[in-house]
Design an enzyme around this catalytic site. Structure first.
Site, PDB file in Angstrom:
ATOM      1  CB  SER A   9      -0.730   0.024   1.209  1.00 50.61           C
ATOM      2  OG  SER A   9      -1.324   1.275   1.602  1.00 50.61           O
TER       3      SER A   9
HETATM    4  N1  GSH Z   1      -6.040   8.808   1.454  1.00 51.91           N
HETATM    5  C1  GSH Z   1      -6.029   7.751   2.190  1.00 51.91           C
HETATM    6  C2  GSH Z   1      -5.986   6.264   1.304  1.00 51.91           C
HETATM    7  C3  GSH Z   1      -6.129   5.378   2.176  1.00 51.91           C
HETATM    8  C4  GSH Z   1      -6.473   4.015   1.308  1.00 51.91           C
HETATM    9  O1  GSH Z   1      -7.328   3.983   0.563  1.00 51.91           O
HETATM   10  N2  GSH Z   1      -5.931   3.131   1.532  1.00 51.91           N
HETATM   11  C5  GSH Z   1      -6.380   1.695   0.852  1.00 51.91           C
HETATM   12  C6  GSH Z   1      -5.312   0.694   1.017  1.00 51.91           C
HETATM   13  S1  GSH Z   1      -3.931   1.378  -0.254  1.00 51.91           S
HETATM   14  C7  GSH Z   1      -7.461   1.056   1.843  1.00 51.91           C
HETATM   15  O2  GSH Z   1      -7.440   1.313   3.111  1.00 51.91           O
HETATM   16  N3  GSH Z   1      -8.585   0.650   1.290  1.00 51.91           N
HETATM   17  C8  GSH Z   1      -9.623  -0.073   1.944  1.00 51.91           C
HETATM   18  C9  GSH Z   1     -10.825   0.479   1.891  1.00 51.91           C
HETATM   19  O3  GSH Z   1     -10.669   1.747   1.437  1.00 51.91           O
HETATM   20  O4  GSH Z   1     -11.950   0.178   2.266  1.00 51.91           O
HETATM   21  C10 GSH Z   1      -4.494   7.832   2.670  1.00 51.91           C
HETATM   22  O5  GSH Z   1      -3.524   8.323   2.029  1.00 51.91           O
HETATM   23  O6  GSH Z   1      -4.282   7.393   3.933  1.00 51.91           O
END
Ligand code: GSH
Length: 208
Positions: A9
């Site tokens: 990630s």
């Molecule tokens: N803008 C956020 C994005 C976080 C994000 O979307 N992370 C993804 C993994 S790369 C996630 O948690 N996905 C699961 C979901 O959205 O339910 C950041 O920079 O922390």
């Protein structure tokens, strides 16, 4: 401090990199998104948006990687640290680059590349063009300064390098952006534990 992450990630990667640079003791807890571990009740109680990275530091629960980067600097780095200088104009530019990454570069990367992770969907030329335009913006910024802001590393580089490392493995030729490539190579050398932390970011929970 506990940091919920998931393998491969980019936003988690940026926080891990800064933790290493500041020599912070961070206990990572890896969630398997494919197994929907982030949607379990326990984690939803911690972060209703169910995203990683999520930091738990005492009574503070914080998601959004760029907010976490700023917090770690404010809470754990010495005052006016070069990675996050106090001066209003420098900080304004750092905030600009972090927001540029969130709203433009990483966001366009995600729109273009995430369909490729889903067998049923295909990415479009228009999405690719939008991502290339964002890389062009970064190229312009990096032709004005050696790093994202000024002539030394700041937290903006940690966020942007995580995005660029993801774009790099997403069928986009970075060679068209020579300043980006030179900066990317520089960051890989200067960010402590760059390669080792990629492994931490790709496997299970633990402390580092
Ligand atoms: N803008 C956020 C994005 C976080 C994000 O979307 N992370 C993804 C993994 S790369 C996630 O948690 N996905 C699961 C979901 O959205 O339910 C950041 O920079 O922390």
């Amino acid at each position: 401090m506990e940091l919920y992450i998931t393998p491969f990630s980019p936003p988690c990667w940026s926080v891990l990199l800064l933790g290493r640079q500041l020599n912070l003791k961070i206990n990572t807890k890896s969630l398997d998104l494919d197994k929907e571990e982030h949607l379990k009740e326990d984690f939803i109680k911690i972060n209703p948006e169910h995203t990683v990275p999520t930091l738990v530091d005492g009574d503070l629960i914080l998601s959004e990687s760029r907010a976490i980067l700023s917090y770690l600097m404010d809470a754990y780095a010495k005052e006016n640290h070069p990675l996050y200088p106090r001066a209003a104009k420098a900080r304004a530019l750092i905030q600009h680059r972090l927001n540029f990454d969130l709203g433009t570069l990483y966001s366009r990367f995600f729109v273009y590349c995430s369909p490729m992770w889903n067998d049923k969907a295909t990415s479009t030329e228009a999405q690719r063009d939008r991502l290339c335009e964002a890389l062009g913006f970064l190229e312009t910024y990096l032709s004005r300064s050696r790093y994202a802001v000024g002539d030394h590393l700041t937290i903006a580089d940690f966020s942007l390098v995580a995005s660029v490392s993801a774009i790099d493995v997403c069928y986009v030729k970075l060679e068209k952006y020579p300043k980006v490539v030179a900066w990317y190579e520089r960051c890989k050398k200067e960010l402590l534990g760059y390669r080792k932390l990629w492994l931490v970011n790709s496997r299970a929970s633990g402390s580092f």
